[in-house]
Structures are given as structure tokens and as C-alpha cells.
Motif scaffolding. Sequence first.
Motif, PDB file in Angstrom:
ATOM      1  N   LEU A  57     -19.842  39.594 -15.206  1.00 20.69           N
ATOM      2  CA  LEU A  57     -18.458  39.422 -15.648  1.00 20.69           C
ATOM      3  C   LEU A  57     -17.487  40.169 -14.735  1.00 20.69           C
ATOM      4  CD1 LEU A  57     -18.761  39.767 -19.540  1.00 20.69           C
ATOM      5  CD2 LEU A  57     -18.385  37.674 -18.218  1.00 20.69           C
ATOM      6  N   ALA A  58     -17.876  41.388 -14.354  1.00 21.55           N
ATOM      7  CA  ALA A  58     -17.023  42.174 -13.460  1.00 21.55           C
ATOM      8  C   ALA A  58     -16.866  41.485 -12.115  1.00 21.55           C
ATOM      9  CB  ALA A  58     -17.610  43.580 -13.278  1.00 21.55           C
ATOM     10  N   GLY A  59     -17.967  40.914 -11.597  1.00 22.62           N
ATOM     11  CA  GLY A  59     -17.894  40.196 -10.331  1.00 22.62           C
ATOM     12  C   GLY A  59     -17.007  38.969 -10.421  1.00 22.62           C
ATOM     13  N   ALA A  60     -17.102  38.233 -11.546  1.00 27.30           N
ATOM     14  CA  ALA A  60     -16.261  37.052 -11.730  1.00 27.30           C
ATOM     15  C   ALA A  60     -14.790  37.442 -11.852  1.00 27.30           C
ATOM     16  CB  ALA A  60     -16.717  36.293 -12.983  1.00 27.30           C
ATOM     17  N   TRP A  61     -14.495  38.532 -12.564  1.00 31.07           N
ATOM     18  CA  TRP A  61     -13.121  38.998 -12.728  1.00 31.07           C
ATOM     19  C   TRP A  61     -12.512  39.382 -11.383  1.00 31.07           C
ATOM     20  CZ3 TRP A  61      -9.173  38.820 -15.855  1.00 31.07           C
ATOM     21  CH2 TRP A  61      -8.132  39.739 -15.709  1.00 31.07           C
ATOM     22  N   ALA A  62     -13.308  39.980 -10.521  1.00 31.90           N
ATOM     23  CA  ALA A  62     -12.803  40.372  -9.200  1.00 31.90           C
ATOM     24  C   ALA A  62     -12.435  39.154  -8.358  1.00 31.90           C
ATOM     25  CB  ALA A  62     -13.844  41.223  -8.474  1.00 31.90           C
ATOM     26  N   TYR A  63     -13.009  37.982  -8.690  1.00 28.17           N
ATOM     27  CA  TYR A  63     -12.721  36.751  -7.960  1.00 28.17           C
ATOM     28  C   TYR A  63     -11.761  35.838  -8.727  1.00 28.17           C
ATOM     29  CZ  TYR A  63     -15.965  36.948  -3.992  1.00 28.17           C
ATOM     30  OH  TYR A  63     -16.585  37.246  -2.806  1.00 28.17           O
ATOM     31  N   ARG A  64     -11.035  36.364  -9.708  1.00 30.91           N
ATOM     32  CA  ARG A  64     -10.184  35.521 -10.551  1.00 30.91           C
ATOM     33  C   ARG A  64      -9.146  34.748  -9.747  1.00 30.91           C
ATOM     34  NH1 ARG A  64      -9.096  40.772 -10.901  1.00 30.91           N
ATOM     35  NH2 ARG A  64      -6.968  41.574 -10.780  1.00 30.91           N
ATOM     36  N   ALA A  68      -8.725  30.280  -9.887  1.00 25.40           N
ATOM     37  CA  ALA A  68      -7.559  29.679 -10.536  1.00 25.40           C
ATOM     38  C   ALA A  68      -7.459  28.176 -10.297  1.00 25.40           C
ATOM     39  CB  ALA A  68      -6.283  30.369 -10.057  1.00 25.40           C
ATOM     40  N   ALA A  69      -7.990  27.676  -9.180  1.00 22.20           N
ATOM     41  CA  ALA A  69      -7.844  26.252  -8.845  1.00 22.20           C
ATOM     42  C   ALA A  69      -8.895  25.369  -9.502  1.00 22.20           C
ATOM     43  CB  ALA A  69      -7.917  26.073  -7.326  1.00 22.20           C
ATOM     44  N   TYR A  70      -9.813  25.951 -10.271  1.00 18.67           N
ATOM     45  CA  TYR A  70     -10.975  25.195 -10.752  1.00 18.67           C
ATOM     46  C   TYR A  70     -11.006  25.051 -12.268  1.00 18.67           C
ATOM     47  CZ  TYR A  70     -12.822  25.747  -6.041  1.00 18.67           C
ATOM     48  OH  TYR A  70     -12.996  25.692  -4.691  1.00 18.67           O
ATOM     49  N   LYS A  71      -9.867  24.927 -12.920  1.00 17.16           N
ATOM     50  CA  LYS A  71      -9.822  24.963 -14.386  1.00 17.16           C
ATOM     51  C   LYS A  71     -10.655  23.859 -15.021  1.00 17.16           C
ATOM     52  CE  LYS A  71      -5.283  27.192 -14.484  1.00 17.16           C
ATOM     53  NZ  LYS A  71      -3.852  27.050 -14.831  1.00 17.16           N
ATOM     54  N   ARG A  72     -10.415  22.605 -14.634  1.00 15.38           N
ATOM     55  CA  ARG A  72     -11.154  21.498 -15.244  1.00 15.38           C
ATOM     56  C   ARG A  72     -12.609  21.468 -14.791  1.00 15.38           C
ATOM     57  NH1 ARG A  72      -7.975  16.025 -14.526  1.00 15.38           N
ATOM     58  NH2 ARG A  72      -7.240  17.004 -12.615  1.00 15.38           N
ATOM     59  N   ASP A 139      -6.154  21.434  -8.341  1.00 18.53           N
ATOM     60  CA  ASP A 139      -7.267  21.324  -9.273  1.00 18.53           C
ATOM     61  C   ASP A 139      -8.365  20.493  -8.624  1.00 18.53           C
ATOM     62  OD1 ASP A 139      -8.971  20.826 -11.411  1.00 18.53           O
ATOM     63  OD2 ASP A 139      -7.307  20.969 -12.852  1.00 18.53           O
ATOM     64  N   TYR A 140      -9.592  20.980  -8.683  1.00 13.24           N
ATOM     65  CA  TYR A 140     -10.691  20.328  -7.985  1.00 13.24           C
ATOM     66  C   TYR A 140     -11.478  19.374  -8.875  1.00 13.24           C
ATOM     67  CZ  TYR A 140      -9.916  23.262  -3.951  1.00 13.24           C
ATOM     68  OH  TYR A 140      -9.369  23.870  -2.849  1.00 13.24           O
ATOM     69  N   GLY A 141     -10.941  18.948 -10.005  1.00 13.79           N
ATOM     70  CA  GLY A 141     -11.601  17.943 -10.812  1.00 13.79           C
ATOM     71  C   GLY A 141     -12.732  18.505 -11.643  1.00 13.79           C
ATOM     72  N   SER A 142     -13.626  17.626 -12.085  1.00 19.36           N
ATOM     73  CA  SER A 142     -14.676  18.017 -13.015  1.00 19.36           C
ATOM     74  C   SER A 142     -16.064  17.952 -12.420  1.00 19.36           C
ATOM     75  CB  SER A 142     -14.611  17.121 -14.261  1.00 19.36           C
ATOM     76  OG  SER A 142     -14.738  15.760 -13.889  1.00 19.36           O
ATOM     77  N   VAL A 181     -16.794  29.579   1.480  1.00 19.30           N
ATOM     78  CA  VAL A 181     -17.805  30.535   1.045  1.00 19.30           C
ATOM     79  C   VAL A 181     -17.283  31.429  -0.071  1.00 19.30           C
ATOM     80  CG1 VAL A 181     -19.241  32.482   1.775  1.00 19.30           C
ATOM     81  CG2 VAL A 181     -18.957  30.513   3.287  1.00 19.30           C
ATOM     82  N   GLN A 182     -16.047  31.880   0.055  1.00 19.02           N
ATOM     83  CA  GLN A 182     -15.480  32.752  -0.969  1.00 19.02           C
ATOM     84  C   GLN A 182     -15.343  32.021  -2.301  1.00 19.02           C
ATOM     85  OE1 GLN A 182     -15.137  35.855  -0.769  1.00 19.02           O
ATOM     86  NE2 GLN A 182     -15.270  36.265   1.412  1.00 19.02           N
ATOM     87  N   HIS A 183     -14.960  30.744  -2.270  1.00 20.03           N
ATOM     88  CA  HIS A 183     -14.836  29.973  -3.503  1.00 20.03           C
ATOM     89  C   HIS A 183     -16.208  29.716  -4.118  1.00 20.03           C
ATOM     90  CE1 HIS A 183     -10.512  28.229  -2.979  1.00 20.03           C
ATOM     91  NE2 HIS A 183     -10.596  29.496  -2.610  1.00 20.03           N
ATOM     92  N   ILE A 184     -17.196  29.422  -3.282  1.00 18.24           N
ATOM     93  CA  ILE A 184     -18.554  29.228  -3.794  1.00 18.24           C
ATOM     94  C   ILE A 184     -19.061  30.506  -4.448  1.00 18.24           C
ATOM     95  CG2 ILE A 184     -20.961  28.919  -3.066  1.00 18.24           C
ATOM     96  CD1 ILE A 184     -19.992  26.853  -1.058  1.00 18.24           C
ATOM     97  N   ASN A 185     -18.802  31.636  -3.813  1.00 19.68           N
ATOM     98  CA  ASN A 185     -19.246  32.909  -4.377  1.00 19.68           C
ATOM     99  C   ASN A 185     -18.531  33.200  -5.693  1.00 19.68           C
ATOM    100  OD1 ASN A 185     -21.083  35.011  -4.040  1.00 19.68           O
ATOM    101  ND2 ASN A 185     -19.551  36.383  -3.155  1.00 19.68           N
TER     102      ASN A 185
END
Length: 261
Positions: A57-64, A68-72, A139-142, A181-185
Motif C-alpha cells: 500500500l505504501a509503495g502504491a501511495w508513493a506512485y499515486r 491518476a490516468a488509469y481510473k477506469r 484515461d487509458y480505458g479498461s 516503466v514507471q507507470h507499469i511499476n
Amino acid sequence: MTPADILLMGAGGFAAGVVNAVAGGGTFFSFPALLAVGLPPVVANASNSVALWPGSLAGAWAYRRELAAYKRYLLPMGAASLLGGIAGGLLLLVAGDARFSALIPWLLAFATLLFAFSPQISAALKRRRPARPARAGGDYGSGSPAGWLVQLLVSIYGGFFGAGMGILTMASLAMGGHEDVQHINALKNLLSAVNYSVTALTFIIAGAVSWPQTLVMLLAASAGGYGGARLARRIRGPWLRRVVIAVGSALTLYYFYKARG
């Protein structure tokens, strides 16, 4: 617990948090530490999942910012991680200590090979499917049905064992067309957090967690997860991969030797 046990679990948990946030493979450090202090295999794996959950969770929060672009996109992929985590956790509880002990060296060997050849796997997947273009508004879709199914299978494996789950998740995201790479991570960290959350809840409800050891590792892994995510933005080098591969190889050989004895 002795002071040596606390030190061993703290070091294993912190290393696992850092490595999971940066590259994946942290279970190579945390799971053996719990076995080394005397926990039975199923309890060690259940406690490991609970301990690494806040770190993810901490790792995901650091990448918030990157998420942001991947909501759906996150809704169906998060559902796959949730369902797979429940299924994998229940499979572990049904397997029991004897069967799981016999599987440990094979699971470690699989995870080590997967980690070692993850660049080639990602490159092959990238060649087979071009990147998905961004939509209006960022937004990158579903995602694709194939990517969703692969993430479900990855999450079942993650709920059952966990080592190498981050690498498998990154491969499934590459199959979905992601290149940054950063978005994948960032996506890997969040989906892993969903998987750890539901798996941890399954183990807690089943009473399979040893809390004193889990709390020590949980605190250390949380600190490592947040620090590792911040570090990942600045440092990209071969040293971390080599360490993880070396640790994974050594543990695989050790547990194969132990299984024979």
C-alpha cells in the motif's frame, strides 16, 4: 521471540519492502526469514502476506501521481487481483503444511527463473502487441480480456505463494500494451496491494497468522516499501536484480537440498 529473531525478521521485512517497490521479488527475503524463526510453512506464508500488505500500500501511495490516468482501467484489473487473491489464499489453506513444504523449492525455482528472464519476457510481449494509445483526457480505458485473464491467474499464484508475483504482474501489464516503466511499476504496486489485501484478510479470518512475528515484519516492510518506491524513481541499475537472483538461486538450492534430506 529472541532479539536475534526480531533482527532477522526486521531485516528480511525491510529488504522485502524495498525490493517489492523497486523491482518485485521481496518474498525471497521475508518468507525464508519467517521459516528461519520456526514458523510452519503455511503459517509463514500467511504471515508473510499480511506483513507485506501495508508495504505494498505504501509503495502504491508513493506512485499515486502516475496512477491518476488509469481510473477506469484499475476497476477490472483490481477485481481480477481481488478474486485471484481469494482463490490463491484458499488453495494454500487447503494444501496444508506437508504439500506446501514439498512445493516450496519448485515455487522458488519458478519465481527465480521468472525474475531472471523477466526482461526477455517483457520484450517478447512488447513485440507481440503494440502499446495502447492514450485516450482523450489521459484515461487509458479498461484493458483487454486477455490482460484481465492473465492478471487473474497471476493473482491466484500471488495468493498461494507470492514470490515473483510482481514480475508476473509487470509481464501481464506489458501484454496489455503498457510501455512506460514507471507507470507499469505504479500499476504493479497497486494491483499487488489489492492482492495482498484480500489474501491477508482470508488468512486472518482463517486464523493462519502468527501475529508477533507478523507485526515485526509488517513495520519493517512498510518502511522499506515507501522508501523503495521513492528510490525507484531515481536509481535504475543491475545490482538489485543480481542480488535478488542470487538470493533466489541460493534459497532454491537450499530448499531442494532440505527436501531431499
